[in-house]
Design a protein around this motif. Structure first.
Motif, short mmCIF file in Angstrom:
data_model
loop_
_atom_site.label_atom_id
_atom_site.label_comp_id
_atom_site.label_asym_id
_atom_site.label_seq_id
_atom_site.Cartn_x
_atom_site.Cartn_y
_atom_site.Cartn_z
N PHE B 89 -24.20 1.02 13.54
CA PHE B 89 -25.21 1.46 14.48
C PHE B 89 -24.86 0.89 15.85
N ARG B 90 -24.85 1.74 16.87
CA ARG B 90 -24.54 1.27 18.23
C ARG B 90 -25.71 1.57 19.14
N HIS B 91 -26.18 0.52 19.81
CA HIS B 91 -27.27 0.74 20.76
C HIS B 91 -26.84 1.65 21.91
N THR B 92 -25.53 1.76 22.12
CA THR B 92 -25.04 2.56 23.25
C THR B 92 -25.02 4.05 22.94
N GLY B 133 -36.85 -5.90 26.49
CA GLY B 133 -37.76 -7.04 26.49
C GLY B 133 -38.49 -7.27 25.18
N MET B 134 -38.35 -6.35 24.23
CA MET B 134 -39.01 -6.54 22.95
C MET B 134 -38.10 -7.28 21.99
N SER B 135 -37.71 -8.49 22.37
CA SER B 135 -36.97 -9.33 21.44
C SER B 135 -37.24 -10.75 21.87
N GLU B 136 -37.02 -11.67 20.96
CA GLU B 136 -37.44 -13.02 21.27
C GLU B 136 -36.23 -13.98 21.25
N ALA B 137 -35.62 -14.09 20.09
CA ALA B 137 -34.48 -14.99 20.00
C ALA B 137 -33.22 -14.28 20.50
N ASP B 138 -32.19 -15.07 20.84
CA ASP B 138 -30.95 -14.48 21.36
C ASP B 138 -30.27 -13.59 20.33
N ASP B 139 -30.45 -13.93 19.05
CA ASP B 139 -29.74 -13.21 18.01
C ASP B 139 -30.40 -11.88 17.65
N ASP B 140 -31.66 -11.70 18.09
CA ASP B 140 -32.37 -10.47 17.72
C ASP B 140 -31.71 -9.25 18.34
N PRO B 141 -31.36 -8.25 17.52
CA PRO B 141 -30.89 -6.99 18.11
C PRO B 141 -32.06 -6.34 18.86
N GLU B 142 -31.74 -5.53 19.86
CA GLU B 142 -32.81 -4.93 20.66
C GLU B 142 -33.59 -3.89 19.85
N LEU B 169 -37.84 0.45 15.23
CA LEU B 169 -36.96 -0.38 14.41
C LEU B 169 -36.83 -1.69 15.16
N THR B 170 -37.26 -2.76 14.55
CA THR B 170 -37.31 -3.99 15.33
C THR B 170 -36.95 -5.22 14.51
N CYS B 171 -36.64 -6.26 15.24
CA CYS B 171 -36.32 -7.55 14.63
C CYS B 171 -36.74 -8.62 15.63
N ILE B 172 -37.82 -9.32 15.33
CA ILE B 172 -38.29 -10.35 16.26
C ILE B 172 -38.14 -11.71 15.56
N ASN B 173 -37.41 -12.59 16.16
CA ASN B 173 -37.16 -13.91 15.59
C ASN B 173 -36.61 -13.83 14.16
N GLY B 174 -35.69 -12.89 13.98
CA GLY B 174 -35.08 -12.77 12.65
C GLY B 174 -34.32 -14.04 12.30
N ASN B 175 -34.30 -14.35 11.04
CA ASN B 175 -33.62 -15.55 10.56
C ASN B 175 -32.17 -15.56 11.06
N PRO B 176 -31.82 -16.49 11.99
CA PRO B 176 -30.49 -16.46 12.60
C PRO B 176 -29.38 -16.67 11.57
N PHE B 186 -22.60 -4.41 10.80
CA PHE B 186 -24.01 -4.18 10.46
C PHE B 186 -24.94 -4.67 11.56
N THR B 187 -25.98 -3.88 11.82
CA THR B 187 -27.04 -4.29 12.74
C THR B 187 -28.31 -4.43 11.91
N CYS B 188 -28.97 -5.56 12.07
CA CYS B 188 -30.16 -5.78 11.25
C CYS B 188 -31.42 -5.56 12.07
N LEU B 189 -32.12 -4.45 11.80
CA LEU B 189 -33.43 -4.19 12.40
C LEU B 189 -34.38 -3.96 11.22
N PRO B 190 -34.76 -5.04 10.55
CA PRO B 190 -35.36 -4.91 9.21
C PRO B 190 -36.77 -4.32 9.20
N LEU B 191 -37.47 -4.38 10.34
CA LEU B 191 -38.87 -3.95 10.33
C LEU B 191 -38.99 -2.56 10.90
#
Lengths: 345, 360
Positions: B89-92, B133-142, B169-176, B186-191
């Motif tokens: 999956f590519r955000h671009t 802006g809908m992400s919290e930790a640095d590791d969270d995919p957008e 499709l989101t991931c906020i503070n996903g387990n780093p 792989f891109t993890c957007l589990p929610l």
């Protein structure tokens, strides 16, 4: 037949299941034999509506004929809508001697004094209850027959059941009812539900309240060891005990179908492990609502199955005992046990 | 993991405490608990619900996130699902994904129609955007927002298209630890949170499933998650009035008994304060952590107050729903977040639930 009568008729036919409609039309007994034969109940609703409207026009029916049809339907199906209970208090000396004719005249004249343009229709049902249908209008508009209020009262009983009443019209209706039944006051009885028959049965205690004192304990099987037998006996005793106490609190057999009970609680929070909350001066405020398709049945089952501890707390057994489903609970004295108090309305 | 070996004789909780001190990055701390235990059991890091988490802070995300997106998220009730990591999956490439999705939806909708209806060609239009802006930790995919607009069948050509389906499709503070452990592709957007017509939901799911080789599953909220939400929301009362804490329980009697238990906001907040250990009050400190034990004792207190009056044990039933003015959550995985300030807190918890639910 004017337009509003036609609309009412259309709505009645649309909302009533065909089976029920057939029986109701027969009871109404306003259509000629030929007209009745011409109505085919297997036809779709819109065709049925058309035919009935034509028949009523042919007979030059007025609004009063159509409201009569509606009343028959409501009386036959009392378990629809939401019914609220009021209680007459302080009867005057002649309250016991009010008869239907007197009540009818008095009620109509009192209500018309209080409000212009009301249409009142009163019908005595076979079970002694008086059914009143009120269509409200005001100084500038004719009575709205599409939103009638229904009142059910059994003369000489203190209870009055009301459905579809707006808070604006409530004082007027209650005043007219108080005067015409020769009472001095009326109050909210804190009981409401979807089934008129159920709340009436609960108040009149017209349900099976046989409280058995003994329950047969189940027979133990023979081929078990003694210790197992003892355990089972103990279990059976505990279970029989629970069933007995559940029956004592709520009665046996089928119970009146109440849908909910509400407790508004302002009692102290007491917990030996939580000093901060226990020492707090203010009460802990919360509202608890129990709901079920048959609340009393659910509560009895809770007690009998052990979900609820026995003996059943007075808070819950007050529902059938006092015939209420709205309570305000406060501590009656600091440190004393809570009890049900008069609700603040 | 050498610390874990040193503390084998300790209880898991002790080892958690030891490990917590050793790390410095605060947002990782909530996952400490699972690490100590999980590594010994040979499980992936994401497999346990955290036993403590940071107290919710109101995040002013209104400045970062497009207000239109935020309004969409806040005003609706959403259905929850989990998604396994997306492959390649590519955000671009969102634009081209959106084109494919539109074509897929239109094609599926046309199935079974004998004659091609030309109006349907433009009937559905999908769009996919990155929510800045809908992400919290640095590791969270957008976060990615998927929307489907449609024109009613009998509308005039100049009528505007209506939004008929949306999903995030989101991931906020996903387990780093978990995010790092994934292979590169792989891109993890589990929610996955969505709302709209049932058939569109399943179309979008099946397209995402085929395109990115992943799978979806319903995300029900466990009793513990609901209790967490009740506590986290109550904890916010000082900053933002919660109006009430309402809990809906179902007891297994015959017929089933529903109990709605609504508590005054101020009283429930004081109760929450009384079960908090230590850090209560000194709000400025870094140690504003909430412990699962505190949540459990909060719930126990509420239940015992109830029991004292009604002699009915709520533990015998299931907690079906919790709600406050900040939001509501249901056992069957429906959630409403009513206050944008606490979006991040809520989504963090939900991300964690989604990671836990995922079959790995």
């Amino acid at each position: 037949m004017d337009e509003s009568a036609t609309r009412l008729l259309q709505r009645i036919v649309r909302r009533t299941p065909t089976e029920k409609l057939k029986a109701t039309l027969e009871k109404w007994d306003r259509l000629t034999a030929a007209q009745r034969r011409s109505v085919d109940f297997t036809e779709p609703k819109w065709a049925l509506i058309e035919k009935l409207v034509d028949a009523c026009k042919e007979n030059e029916f007025k609004m009063k004929h159509i409201t009569e049809l509606e009343m028959i339907l409501v009386i036959e199906n009392p378990n629809q809508g939401m019914w609220y209970t009021f209680q007459l208090v302080d009867p005057e000396d002649d309250a016991q001697s009010v008869d239907l004719l007197q009540f009818q005249e008095q009620f109509k004249s009192h209500l018309r004094e209080l409000k212009r343009n009301v249409s009142v229709k009163i019908k005595k049902h076979t079970d002694q209850a008086v059914w009143i249908r009120i269509a409200w209008g005001d100084s500038f508009s004719r009575p709205n027959h599409l939103k009638p209020t229904y009142v059910v009262h059994q003369l000489q009983s203190p209870y009055i059941f009301v459905s579809s009443l707006t808070s604006k019209l409530k004082p007027l209706l209650l005043q007219a009812l108080t005067f015409s039944t020769r009472h001095l006051a009326i109050k909210d009885a804190n009981l409401s539900g979807r089934k008129l028959t159920a709340i009436r049965d609960l108040l009149m205690k017209e349900y099976q309240q046989v409280f058995p004192t003994k329950y047969p304990s189940p027979l133990a099987e023979n081929n078990q060891t003694l210790s197992n037998l003892n355990i089972e006996r103990e279990h059976a005793e505990a279970s029989a005990n629970r069933h007995r106490m559940a029956g004592e609190a709520f009665g046996d057999g089928t119970l009146p179908e109440l849908q909910f009970a509400v407790y508004k609680m302002e009692t102290k929070f007491k917990d030996p492990t939580n000093v901060a909350m226990t020492e707090r001066d203010e009460p802990f405020r919360c509202v608890v609502k129990f709901s079920s398709t048959n609340l009393l049945e659910s509560l009895r089952h809770c007690a009998a199955s052990g979900l609820a501890s026995t003996p059943v707390t007075p808070l819950l057994s007050s529902i059938p005992l006092k015939g209420r489903n709205y309570f305000v609970i406060t501590d009656n004295a600091p440190g004393a046990a809570s009890r049900a108090q008069q609700p603040q309305i | 993991m050498e610390q874990t070996n040193a503390s084998v004789t300790r209880t898991p909780l002790d080892s958690v405490a030891v490990k917590r001190k050793s790390k410095s990055r605060s947002y990782r701390q909530s996952y400490r608990s699972c690490l100590g235990v999980a590594s010994r059991l040979g499980l992936t890091p994401a497999r346990r619900l955290t036993t403590n988490r940071k107290a919710p802070e109101s995040h002013n995300i209104t400045r970062q996130v497009n207000p239109e997106h935020l309004a969409l998220l806040v005003k609706n009730e959403w259905q929850l699902a989990y998604v396994t990591p997306l492959h390649q999956f590519r955000h671009t490439q969102l634009r081209s994904y959106a084109r494919h999705l539109s074509a897929f939806v239109v094609a599926e909708k046309q199935q079974g129609l004998a004659v091609e209806v030309s109006g349907l060609q433009n009937g559905f239009k999908a769009s996919m955007t990155v929510v800045q802006g809908m992400s919290e930790a640095d590791d969270d995919p957008e976060t990615v927002l998927i929307q489907i607009h449609s024109k009613p069948l009998f509308s005039r050509p100049d009528d505007p298209q209506k939004l008929v389906w949306s999903g995030w499709l989101t991931c906020i503070n996903g387990n780093p630890e978990y995010l790092h452990s994934l292979p590169k592709d792989f891109t993890c957007l589990p929610l996955f949170v969505y709302k709209g017509a049932e058939n569109l939901s399943s179309l979008v799911k099946s397209w995402v499933q085929r395109t990115f080789d992943c799978c979806f599953g319903p995300l029900e909220l466990s009793q513990t998650s609901l209790q967490w939400l009740a506590a986290l929301w109550t904890n916010c009362h000082a900053e933002s009035n919660i109006q009430h804490l309402r809990m809906l329980w179902t007891l297994p009697s015959a017929p089933p008994l529903q109990v709605t238990y609504a508590v005054d906001p101020h009283d429930v907040w004081e109760l929450w304060g009384s079960v908090r250990k230590g850090s209560w009050g000194d709000g400025a400190g870094e140690a504003r952590w909430i412990d699962l034990e505190e949540v459990a004792s909060f719930m126990q207190s509420l239940k015992s107050h109830f029991y004292r009056h009604f002699k009915l044990d709520l533990s015998a039933g299931i907690l079906n729903q919790v709600s406050t003015a900040l939001g509501s959550a249901r056992f069957n995985g429906r959630i409403k977040i009513s206050n944008s300030a606490y979006v991040i807190t809520t989504l963090t918890l939900l991300t964690e639930c989604a990671l836990l639910k995922m079959p790995i």
